[in-house]
Design an enzyme around this catalytic site. Structure first.
Site, PDB file in Angstrom:
ATOM      1  N   ASN A  10       0.964  -1.835  -0.170  1.00 44.24           N
ATOM      2  CA  ASN A  10       0.031  -0.141  -0.015  1.00 44.24           C
ATOM      3  C   ASN A  10       0.701   1.374   0.241  1.00 44.24           C
ATOM      4  OD1 ASN A  10      -1.581   2.235   0.494  1.00 44.24           O
ATOM      5  ND2 ASN A  10      -2.260   1.319   2.032  1.00 44.24           N
ATOM      6  N   LYS A  12      -0.411   4.750  -0.193  1.00 44.81           N
ATOM      7  CA  LYS A  12      -0.247   5.415   0.511  1.00 44.81           C
ATOM      8  C   LYS A  12      -0.214   6.193  -0.071  1.00 44.81           C
ATOM      9  CE  LYS A  12       0.309   3.127   4.825  1.00 44.81           C
ATOM     10  NZ  LYS A  12       0.281   2.918   5.882  1.00 44.81           N
ATOM     11  N   HIS A  95      -9.213   1.721   4.927  1.00 42.02           N
ATOM     12  CA  HIS A  95      -8.382   1.635   5.664  1.00 42.02           C
ATOM     13  C   HIS A  95      -7.861   2.540   7.089  1.00 42.02           C
ATOM     14  CE1 HIS A  95      -3.857   2.547   6.237  1.00 42.02           C
ATOM     15  NE2 HIS A  95      -3.335   1.798   6.028  1.00 42.02           N
ATOM     16  N   GLU A  97      -6.433   4.610   7.600  1.00 39.33           N
ATOM     17  CA  GLU A  97      -5.934   6.584   7.415  1.00 39.33           C
ATOM     18  C   GLU A  97      -7.500   7.055   7.157  1.00 39.33           C
ATOM     19  OE1 GLU A  97      -2.475   5.300   5.429  1.00 39.33           O
ATOM     20  OE2 GLU A  97      -1.853   4.794   7.180  1.00 39.33           O
ATOM     21  N   GLU A 167      -5.499  -4.772  10.161  1.00 38.42           N
ATOM     22  CA  GLU A 167      -4.445  -4.034  11.167  1.00 38.42           C
ATOM     23  C   GLU A 167      -4.321  -3.406  11.560  1.00 38.42           C
ATOM     24  OE1 GLU A 167      -2.131  -2.630   6.843  1.00 38.42           O
ATOM     25  OE2 GLU A 167      -4.191  -1.298   7.265  1.00 38.42           O
ATOM     26  N   GLY A 173       2.581   2.297  10.838  1.00 44.16           N
ATOM     27  CA  GLY A 173       3.970   3.740  11.158  1.00 44.16           C
ATOM     28  C   GLY A 173       4.342   3.660  11.688  1.00 44.16           C
ATOM     29  N   SER A 213       3.502  -2.377  10.094  1.00 42.69           N
ATOM     30  CA  SER A 213       4.781  -2.314  10.635  1.00 42.69           C
ATOM     31  C   SER A 213       5.302  -3.871   9.821  1.00 42.69           C
ATOM     32  CB  SER A 213       5.068  -1.911  11.703  1.00 42.69           C
ATOM     33  OG  SER A 213       4.966  -0.555  11.924  1.00 42.69           O
TER      34      SER A 213
HETATM   35  P1  13P Z   1       3.447   0.253   7.635  1.00 42.89           P
HETATM   36  O1  13P Z   1       3.526  -1.110   7.108  1.00 42.89           O
HETATM   37  O2  13P Z   1       3.683   1.567   6.914  1.00 42.89           O
HETATM   38  O3  13P Z   1       3.254   0.211   9.381  1.00 42.89           O
HETATM   39  O4  13P Z   1       1.765   0.615   6.933  1.00 42.89           O
HETATM   40  C1  13P Z   1       0.421  -0.794   7.072  1.00 42.89           C
HETATM   41  C2  13P Z   1      -0.431   0.237   6.490  1.00 42.89           C
HETATM   42  O5  13P Z   1      -0.671   0.694   7.044  1.00 42.89           O
HETATM   43  C3  13P Z   1      -0.249  -0.808   4.828  1.00 42.89           C
HETATM   44  O6  13P Z   1      -2.094  -0.314   4.704  1.00 42.89           O
END
Ligand code: 13P
Length: 249
Positions: A10, A12, A95, A97, A167, A173, A213
């Site tokens: 992803n 982002k 997601h 976010e 997640e 992150g 992560s």
């Molecule tokens: P990270 O791998 O950067 O923690 O992000 C995970 C994520 O949100 C994947 O959709």
């Protein structure tokens, strides 16, 4: 039948179109593993050049979001038919976010799920608890609600093809991967929830990823768990490390 692993990046809100193509060129040889499904979920504006750059490879392209209407006066949104016409086969929905910053709810995620299936796009539906919810002991209650609402009206045949990404928000992150036991426990709980909604056959077919992560060091043990069918990878999907994650064995 064993479920095929699915390892998705992803991206982002990272990479301009030209940077995206450069990253695909760098990663192409590193992610060439035909034993797993490899998906790059990229920003909308990168989709067309990335699809082009991935031609002739094992990489499939996904979107990071999609609207639930066919077309019309929805300024700034992307319709499902736009994605399929551009060569997209997966879409990340719900997601954390998007839930946190863009007012996405399980109800809108559900509408998008139904639309995605209608257009033959495989949804990667995200769910996951906050640190507070984990500490309160309501992790599984919260996730079951997200899954149950997200799958309302989805048929068993559709659900069998779906991907669910677990997640935990506190692991995204932060460099703080959930322990293998925590990840496996929730992914197993999600599978039980699918069995309750549908049946055992559907629960056995649905693919459940862990995200938060994930890196080259943590992927092998996570992906070896009985109910973890791969990963949704953020930060590490933008680096050569993603090749190691795809070739985790
Ligand atoms: P990270 O791998 O950067 O923690 O992000 C995970 C994520 O949100 C994947 O959709």
């Amino acid at each position: 039948m064993a479920r095929r692993k699915i390892i998705a990046g992803n991206w982002k809100m990272n990479k301009t179109p030209s940077e995206a193509v450069a990253l695909v060129e760098e990663l192409k040889p590193l992610v060439a593993n035909d034993d797993v499904d490899v998906v790059f979920c990229v920003p909308a504006i990168d989709i067309i050049p990335v699809v082009e750059a991935c031609k002739g490879t094992n990489i499939q392209v996904g979107a990071e979001n999609m609207y639930f209407e066919e077309s019309g006066a929805y300024t700034g949104e992307i319709a499902p038919a736009m994605l399929t016409d551009a060569g997209v086969s997966y879409v990340v929905l719900g997601h954390s976010e998007r839930r946190e910053y863009f007012a996405e709810t399980s109800e809108t995620v559900n509408k998008k799920m139904l639309k995605a299936f209608e257009h033959g796009i495989t949804p990667i539906m995200c769910c996951g608890e906050t640190l507070e919810q984990r500490e309160q002991g309501v992790t599984m209650d919260f996730i079951r609600q997200q899954v149950k609402v997200g799958f309302l009206g989805v048929t068993a045949d559709q659900a069998k093809t779906a991907v669910i990404a677990y997640e935990p928000i506190w692991a995204i992150g932060t460099g703080k991967t959930a322990t293998t036991e925590q990840a496996q426990e929730v992914c197993a709980g999600i599978r039980s929830c699918i069995a309750e909604i549908y049946d055992e056959a559907t629960a056995e077919a649905v693919r459940i990823q862990y995200g938060g992560s994930v890196n080259a060091a943590t992927a092998p043990e996570l992906f070896a768990q009985a109910d973890i069918d791969g990963g949704l990878v953020g930060g590490a999907s933008l680096k050569a490390d993603f090749g190691k994650i795809v070739n985790y064995k």
